[in-house]
Write a protein that holds these residues in place. Structure first.
Motif, PDB file in Angstrom:
ATOM      1  N   GLY A  92       0.806  -1.206   0.000  1.00 54.48           N
ATOM      2  CA  GLY A  92       0.000   0.000   0.000  1.00 54.48           C
ATOM      3  C   GLY A  92       0.837   1.253   0.000  1.00 54.48           C
ATOM      4  N   ALA A  93       0.474   2.162   0.878  1.00 54.34           N
ATOM      5  CA  ALA A  93       1.065   3.497   0.841  1.00 54.34           C
ATOM      6  C   ALA A  93       2.567   3.484   1.070  1.00 54.34           C
ATOM      7  CB  ALA A  93       0.389   4.379   1.886  1.00 54.34           C
ATOM      8  N   PHE A 137       1.084  11.940   0.637  1.00 57.02           N
ATOM      9  CA  PHE A 137      -0.028  12.410  -0.194  1.00 57.02           C
ATOM     10  C   PHE A 137       0.235  13.830  -0.670  1.00 57.02           C
ATOM     11  CE2 PHE A 137      -4.057  14.734  -0.524  1.00 57.02           C
ATOM     12  CZ  PHE A 137      -4.717  13.966  -1.484  1.00 57.02           C
ATOM     13  N   ALA A 138       0.702  14.683   0.234  1.00 54.50           N
ATOM     14  CA  ALA A 138       0.984  16.068  -0.137  1.00 54.50           C
ATOM     15  C   ALA A 138       2.084  16.139  -1.194  1.00 54.50           C
ATOM     16  CB  ALA A 138       1.387  16.874   1.100  1.00 54.50           C
ATOM     17  N   GLY A 139       3.046  15.222  -1.111  1.00 52.30           N
ATOM     18  CA  GLY A 139       4.114  15.188  -2.104  1.00 52.30           C
ATOM     19  C   GLY A 139       3.593  14.867  -3.492  1.00 52.30           C
ATOM     20  N   TYR A 140       2.731  13.868  -3.587  1.00 52.50           N
ATOM     21  CA  TYR A 140       2.159  13.527  -4.890  1.00 52.50           C
ATOM     22  C   TYR A 140       1.212  14.622  -5.386  1.00 52.50           C
ATOM     23  CZ  TYR A 140       4.070   8.816  -5.182  1.00 52.50           C
ATOM     24  OH  TYR A 140       4.921   7.746  -5.297  1.00 52.50           O
ATOM     25  N   TRP A 141       0.486  15.249  -4.458  1.00 59.01           N
ATOM     26  CA  TRP A 141      -0.425  16.324  -4.854  1.00 59.01           C
ATOM     27  C   TRP A 141       0.345  17.500  -5.447  1.00 59.01           C
ATOM     28  CZ3 TRP A 141      -5.734  16.355  -4.778  1.00 59.01           C
ATOM     29  CH2 TRP A 141      -6.365  17.593  -5.028  1.00 59.01           C
ATOM     30  N   ALA A 142       1.551  17.742  -4.921  1.00 57.07           N
ATOM     31  CA  ALA A 142       2.369  18.845  -5.435  1.00 57.07           C
ATOM     32  C   ALA A 142       2.731  18.644  -6.905  1.00 57.07           C
ATOM     33  CB  ALA A 142       3.641  18.977  -4.600  1.00 57.07           C
ATOM     34  N   GLY A 143       2.681  17.391  -7.362  1.00 58.91           N
ATOM     35  CA  GLY A 143       2.987  17.127  -8.763  1.00 58.91           C
ATOM     36  C   GLY A 143       1.873  17.533  -9.706  1.00 58.91           C
ATOM     37  N   VAL A 144       0.679  17.755  -9.183  1.00 57.62           N
ATOM     38  CA  VAL A 144      -0.453  18.127 -10.045  1.00 57.62           C
ATOM     39  C   VAL A 144      -1.065  19.465  -9.655  1.00 57.62           C
ATOM     40  CG1 VAL A 144      -1.015  15.723 -10.525  1.00 57.62           C
ATOM     41  CG2 VAL A 144      -2.070  16.836  -8.566  1.00 57.62           C
ATOM     42  N   SER A 145      -0.605  20.058  -8.555  1.00 50.72           N
ATOM     43  CA  SER A 145      -1.159  21.329  -8.094  1.00 50.72           C
ATOM     44  C   SER A 145      -0.090  22.080  -7.311  1.00 50.72           C
ATOM     45  CB  SER A 145      -2.392  21.086  -7.214  1.00 50.72           C
ATOM     46  OG  SER A 145      -2.810  22.290  -6.586  1.00 50.72           O
ATOM     47  N   ASP A 146      -0.186  23.420  -7.304  1.00 49.61           N
ATOM     48  CA  ASP A 146       0.765  24.230  -6.556  1.00 49.61           C
ATOM     49  C   ASP A 146       0.171  24.734  -5.246  1.00 49.61           C
ATOM     50  OD1 ASP A 146      -1.059  25.972  -7.601  1.00 49.61           O
ATOM     51  OD2 ASP A 146       0.393  27.303  -8.569  1.00 49.61           O
ATOM     52  N   ALA A 147      -0.855  24.074  -4.748  1.00 53.20           N
ATOM     53  CA  ALA A 147      -1.465  24.463  -3.480  1.00 53.20           C
ATOM     54  C   ALA A 147      -0.445  24.324  -2.342  1.00 53.20           C
ATOM     55  CB  ALA A 147      -2.686  23.594  -3.189  1.00 53.20           C
ATOM     56  N   PRO A 148      -0.506  25.193  -1.333  1.00 54.14           N
ATOM     57  CA  PRO A 148       0.434  25.104  -0.215  1.00 54.14           C
ATOM     58  C   PRO A 148       0.371  23.729   0.458  1.00 54.14           C
ATOM     59  CG  PRO A 148      -0.776  27.172  -0.132  1.00 54.14           C
ATOM     60  CD  PRO A 148      -1.418  26.345  -1.199  1.00 54.14           C
ATOM     61  N   ASN A 150      -0.110  10.987 -14.973  1.00 54.74           N
ATOM     62  CA  ASN A 150      -1.311  11.405 -14.250  1.00 54.74           C
ATOM     63  C   ASN A 150      -2.038  10.216 -13.645  1.00 54.74           C
ATOM     64  OD1 ASN A 150      -0.861  14.093 -14.860  1.00 54.74           O
ATOM     65  ND2 ASN A 150      -2.140  14.067 -16.694  1.00 54.74           N
ATOM     66  N   ALA A 151      -2.095   9.117 -14.409  1.00 52.10           N
ATOM     67  CA  ALA A 151      -2.764   7.918 -13.893  1.00 52.10           C
ATOM     68  C   ALA A 151      -2.027   7.376 -12.672  1.00 52.10           C
ATOM     69  CB  ALA A 151      -2.849   6.854 -14.983  1.00 52.10           C
ATOM     70  N   MET A 152      -0.686   7.361 -12.729  1.00 52.16           N
ATOM     71  CA  MET A 152       0.081   6.863 -11.596  1.00 52.16           C
ATOM     72  C   MET A 152      -0.066   7.786 -10.393  1.00 52.16           C
ATOM     73  SD  MET A 152       1.857   4.606 -10.148  1.00 52.16           S
ATOM     74  CE  MET A 152       2.040   3.505 -11.579  1.00 52.16           C
ATOM     75  N   SER A 153      -0.088   9.103 -10.637  1.00 49.39           N
ATOM     76  CA  SER A 153      -0.303  10.044  -9.533  1.00 49.39           C
ATOM     77  C   SER A 153      -1.653   9.785  -8.876  1.00 49.39           C
ATOM     78  CB  SER A 153      -0.253  11.489 -10.045  1.00 49.39           C
ATOM     79  OG  SER A 153       1.041  11.838 -10.449  1.00 49.39           O
ATOM     80  N   GLY A 154      -2.680   9.581  -9.705  1.00 48.19           N
ATOM     81  CA  GLY A 154      -4.002   9.312  -9.163  1.00 48.19           C
ATOM     82  C   GLY A 154      -4.050   8.029  -8.368  1.00 48.19           C
ATOM     83  N   LEU A 155      -3.428   6.967  -8.912  1.00 47.54           N
ATOM     84  CA  LEU A 155      -3.409   5.683  -8.211  1.00 47.54           C
ATOM     85  C   LEU A 155      -2.645   5.801  -6.898  1.00 47.54           C
ATOM     86  CD1 LEU A 155      -3.931   2.640  -8.086  1.00 47.54           C
ATOM     87  CD2 LEU A 155      -1.855   2.295  -9.449  1.00 47.54           C
ATOM     88  N   ALA A 156      -1.501   6.485  -6.938  1.00 47.22           N
ATOM     89  CA  ALA A 156      -0.703   6.642  -5.727  1.00 47.22           C
ATOM     90  C   ALA A 156      -1.471   7.416  -4.662  1.00 47.22           C
ATOM     91  CB  ALA A 156       0.605   7.348  -6.053  1.00 47.22           C
ATOM     92  N   MET A 157      -2.111   8.512  -5.060  1.00 42.72           N
ATOM     93  CA  MET A 157      -2.853   9.313  -4.081  1.00 42.72           C
ATOM     94  C   MET A 157      -4.047   8.544  -3.521  1.00 42.72           C
ATOM     95  SD  MET A 157      -2.684  13.288  -5.358  1.00 42.72           S
ATOM     96  CE  MET A 157      -3.159  13.013  -7.070  1.00 42.72           C
ATOM     97  N   LEU A 158      -4.700   7.762  -4.382  1.00 38.94           N
ATOM     98  CA  LEU A 158      -5.817   6.946  -3.908  1.00 38.94           C
ATOM     99  C   LEU A 158      -5.348   5.930  -2.881  1.00 38.94           C
ATOM    100  CD1 LEU A 158      -8.832   6.265  -4.260  1.00 38.94           C
ATOM    101  CD2 LEU A 158      -8.159   4.634  -6.034  1.00 38.94           C
ATOM    102  N   ALA A 159      -4.243   5.238  -3.200  1.00 38.46           N
ATOM    103  CA  ALA A 159      -3.698   4.254  -2.268  1.00 38.46           C
ATOM    104  C   ALA A 159      -3.273   4.914  -0.973  1.00 38.46           C
ATOM    105  CB  ALA A 159      -2.511   3.534  -2.915  1.00 38.46           C
TER     106      ALA A 159
END
Length: 417
Positions: free
Chosen positions: A46-47, A131-142, A288-297
């Motif tokens: 998993g994660a 999760f925040a690390g993977y999110w940073a790959g698709v968004s620049d949110a703090p 993008n698919a891998m980012s989504g799968l990783a964040m979901l997991a």
């Protein structure tokens, strides 16, 4: 992504080991070896691998795959003890029951309960960082805002109520295996045909990385908490535990090998989304698919750890081992809302105050401490009680000693980092 622990995972008094005499309160034994093994793999895979591959590469360099093998061996030694204890005490109380019976100490049993809670808090905080690390790959949110929003959403969802089943866990395990298999298929050819310069690590770095990689193996021990819902648990539980560890170690080692050979370990270590970094380095599609799968997991892993920690606190409160307030249940949702809210706040505070590597090492440290106590409990039980009858799983005579020593040794490396 990890499925939720069994709802009976809570501290039970010594007498709780025999509380199933009431037929009306007995659980339905419907799980066989295949389903239980899939559950174990779903719990374990998993994660951890999505989040910590960069951390292990930073510590061990090209030896990162060996760190997962070493962590798997240490987990395997304790798994042997879990296997025998699950045949001697096939109950849902898990580690707390083993320590209560083995060491005959209510205080230590209670300590193990709080240790399990701490593991859930630290693990979920670690996962939120990932999760925040993977999110940073698709968004620049703090980063802090992402962690805060995720923690609030998870807490609300956990209070609302979450249901799962062993078969759903099996489906999750298959999904995660497919994701890791995709990384292996993409990275292995690049690793073989045009490998990056091999960055050799040090023995100390290898051991330190193993203490971090151990985080990825946390969860297999939840198999024992399915004891009262398993058909023929004396035969099935040890097999499911050992198969889970072998499969998980092989998958981890293969994926990490392909990643650190296809991508320079130093580059992997600096990435906030290491699995996606493998795709970038190899030029493969599907970022993008891998980012989504990783964040979901990852996010589901955090949710399940929250559920586990809150249910353990609830169970301890119901038995007088924690403040009564934590034993209250929401009148409509029928969930331990106060315990869940406290777990959510603690998870948020840890995720915002500690670094990813520190959180992972702290989680491994606490879990290894629990494993050490479980191994010592088996040693104590063996001295007082006769060996299991023929045909019942029995760990090698030396394994609980080796399990306790190796767990304590890895605790030391987790402590010094």
């Amino acid at each position: 992504m990890t499925p939720p622990p069994h709802p009976n995972r809570q501290l039970g008094p010594a007498g709780a080991l025999g509380t199933n005499g009431d037929a009306g309160n007995q659980l339905h034994r419907s799980i066989g070896l295949t389903a239980l093994t899939l559950y174990g793999i779903g719990v374990t895979l998993g994660a951890g691998i999505y989040v910590l591959i960069g951390e292990t590469a930073a510590l061990a360099g090209g030896w990162a795959p060996l760190s997962f093998v070493l962590a798997g061996l240490v987990a395997g030694l304790s798994a042997l003890s879990y296997g025998e204890l699950s045949t001697r005490l096939p109950v849902s109380a898990g580690e707390a029951a083993y320590v209560r019976v083995g060491l005959q100490s209510k205080a230590l049993s209670q300590l193990v309960g709080y240790g399990v809670v701490a593991t859930g808090l630290l693990s979920s905080a670690t996962i939120l960082q990932g999760f925040a690390g993977y999110w940073a790959g698709v968004s620049d949110a703090p980063r802090a805002a992402v962690i805060g929003a995720a923690a609030a959403g998870l807490t609300g969802l956990a209070i609302w109520g979450v249901r799962s089943s062993v078969y759903a866990a099996g489906a999750i395990a298959v999904l995660e295996l497919l994701g890791l298999a995709f990384i292996l298929v993409v990275a292995a050819p690049a690793a073989v045909t045009a490998p990056a310069p091999f960055e050799r690590g040090s023995l100390f770095g290898l051991a330190a990385a193993a203490s971090v990689a151990f985080f990825a193996f946390i969860g297999f021990e939840d198999i024992v908490n399915m004891a009262e819902e398993t058909r023929d648990p004396v035969r099935v539980l040890p097999r499911a535990i050992l198969i889970t560890l072998v499969v998980s170690t092989a998958v981890y080692a293969a994926v990490v090998w392909a990643a650190v050979v296809a991508v320079e370990p130093s580059r992997l270590a600096q990435s906030s989304d290491p699995m996606v970094e493998v795709l970038r380095a190899t030029g493969a599609p599907g970022e993008n698919a891998m980012s989504g799968l990783a964040m979901l997991a990852i996010i589901n892993g955090a949710l399940i750890q929250m559920i586990m920690a809150s249910r353990v606190l609830y169970g301890m409160a119901r038995q007088g081992a924690a403040p009564p307030l934590l034993g209250r249940v929401h009148p409509k949702r029928r969930t331990p809302h106060i315990a869940t809210a406290i777990v959510g706040l603690a998870m948020l505070a840890l995720a915002l105050s500690l670094a990813l590597g520190e959180l992972a090492r702290a989680t491994s440290f606490v879990t290894l401490g629990v494993f050490a106590l479980v191994n010592v409990s088996l040693i104590a039980i063996r001295r007082r009680e006769p060996a299991p009858e023929a045909g019942v799983f029995r760990a090698p005579q030396w394994s609980p000693w080796a399990g306790a020593v190796s767990a304590v040794a890895l605790m030391g490396f987790a402590l010094v980092g």
